[in-house]
Scaffold this motif. Structure first.
Motif, PDB file in Angstrom:
ATOM      1  N   ARG A 111       0.707  -1.226   0.012  1.00 24.05           N
ATOM      2  CA  ARG A 111      -0.074   0.171   0.036  1.00 24.05           C
ATOM      3  C   ARG A 111       0.790   1.201  -0.099  1.00 24.05           C
ATOM      4  NH1 ARG A 111      -3.716  -3.390   2.876  1.00 24.05           N
ATOM      5  NH2 ARG A 111      -2.739  -3.447   4.822  1.00 24.05           N
ATOM      6  N   VAL A 126     -10.148   3.165  -6.271  1.00 18.96           N
ATOM      7  CA  VAL A 126      -9.587   1.718  -5.657  1.00 18.96           C
ATOM      8  C   VAL A 126     -10.921   0.939  -5.725  1.00 18.96           C
ATOM      9  CG1 VAL A 126      -8.840   0.492  -3.647  1.00 18.96           C
ATOM     10  CG2 VAL A 126      -8.141   2.873  -4.114  1.00 18.96           C
ATOM     11  N   SER A 129     -12.386  -2.057  -2.247  1.00 23.68           N
ATOM     12  CA  SER A 129     -11.495  -1.395  -1.343  1.00 23.68           C
ATOM     13  C   SER A 129     -11.578  -1.725   0.190  1.00 23.68           C
ATOM     14  CB  SER A 129     -11.873   0.193  -1.642  1.00 23.68           C
ATOM     15  OG  SER A 129     -13.296   0.300  -1.431  1.00 23.68           O
ATOM     16  N   MET A 149     -13.410   5.190  -3.876  1.00 23.57           N
ATOM     17  CA  MET A 149     -13.185   3.758  -3.379  1.00 23.57           C
ATOM     18  C   MET A 149     -14.606   3.015  -3.348  1.00 23.57           C
ATOM     19  SD  MET A 149     -10.943   4.302   0.184  1.00 23.57           S
ATOM     20  CE  MET A 149     -12.301   4.384   1.376  1.00 23.57           C
ATOM     21  N   VAL A 193      -7.038   0.875  -9.004  1.00 28.36           N
ATOM     22  CA  VAL A 193      -6.275  -0.165  -8.155  1.00 28.36           C
ATOM     23  C   VAL A 193      -7.118  -1.217  -8.070  1.00 28.36           C
ATOM     24  CG1 VAL A 193      -5.027  -0.773  -5.990  1.00 28.36           C
ATOM     25  CG2 VAL A 193      -4.977   1.566  -6.854  1.00 28.36           C
TER      26      VAL A 193
END
Ligand SMILES: C[S@@+](CC[C@H](N)C(=O)[O-])C[C@H]1O[C@@H](n2cnc3c(N)ncnc32)[C@H](O)[C@@H]1O
Length: 264
Positions: A111, A126, A129, A149, A193
């Motif tokens: 991270r 993200v 998340s 997220m 991500v």
């Protein structure tokens, strides 16, 4: 004194040999692995650990593998108090109950590494998340970034909202609760991500459609010798692998990897 020494008078030599002395600590919760042969002594082991580590208030053991959409595992309490805790990582605070929402201390380096790659003012998405660690560490280390997220587990979402407040990143981090296919905001991002190693590759459609031209998708995956599905999906979406790193060992010959994919 270490755990083995503390248990020398309570366990036989054979039992001491099979004792696993490394364990994860999330906030005040220590999570042990107890081999079959030590089950009868598990409470004695847990009490010894409580005495030894003043910051540990609850000791539990893994009782099963992670499973299901929420990637949870059963934890059995062996000694101490409750499971809800506040964990410190990279100068951030994360509140959670490890029985109800995914969190792994072993991914903290990953991270931080990712947060340090971000450039000022970038927009980050993200997916998957959890309680918010990737997004919140990113926002803290790169204060100019905007982070969205997306998480499907409602309890993890509640903790993510609380963690956004705890870390005072309400201006830069927003949390969306629901299936990534349904609730992802219709915006374009510089970096996406995808920390759901088992199945994230099945969500590449949504990632590609939300990524700016020239942007990067961080796809986490489990790669062994026989797994070709991930590579096929990457090819299908015409993505270029610009970096590939082993993150953590997963099983003999199998790694959890991060594939950095460029969208052209
Ligand atoms: C491996 S965990 C990672 C959580 C978090 N990123 C972390 O590092 O702690 C994957 C997360 O994806 C969530 N998830 C699974 N399927 C999802 C979906 N379709 N949409 C959104 N989230 C999903 C799970 O509930 C779980 O919290």
């Amino acid at each position: 004194m270490d755990l083995k020494e503390a248990l020398r008078s309570k366990l036989t030599d054979k039992e001491l040999q099979s004792l696993k002395t490394s364990f994860d600590v999330i906030g005040h919760v220590a999570i042990l692995e107890i081999p079959e042969g030590l089950v009868k002594k598990e409470k004695i082991i847990a009490q010894a650990l409580l005495k030894l580590h003043k910051n540990v208030k609850t000791v539990c053991k893994k009782s099963g593998e992670r499973s299901g959409t929420y990637r949870l595992r059963k934890l059995k309490k062996l000694a101490g108090n409750g499971f809800e805790t506040v964990h410190k990582e990279s100068g951030c605070l994360f509140k959670l109950d490890p029985r109800k929402a995914y969190f792994s201390v072993r991914e903290s380096t990953e991270r931080l590494r990712l947060a340090q790659e971000l450039k000022p003012k970038e927009k980050i998405l993200v997916l998957f998340s959890g309680i918010g660690p990737f997004g919140i560490v990113a926002a803290k280390k790169q204060p100019g970034c905007i982070v969205d997220m997306v998480e499907i587990n409602p309890t993890a979402c509640e903790y993510a909202e609380e963690n956004i407040r705890l870390n005072k990143v309400q201006e830069s981090v927003k949390s969306f609760c629901g299936d990534a296919n349904k609730v992802t905001p219709s915006k374009k991002y510089d970096r996406i991500v995808m920390p759901l190693p088992e199945t994230a590759y099945r969500f590449l459609d949504i990632a590609v459609s939300h990524c700016k031209k020239g942007g990067i998708i961080y796809l986490y995956a489990i790669l062994g010798k026989e797994n070709t599905e991930v590579e096929e999906e990457i090819k299908k979406h015409k993505l270029k692998i610009v970096n590939k790193r082993n993150v953590l060992p997963y099983a003999p010959g199998v790694w959890k990897v991060c594939l950095e994919l460029k969208v052209d």
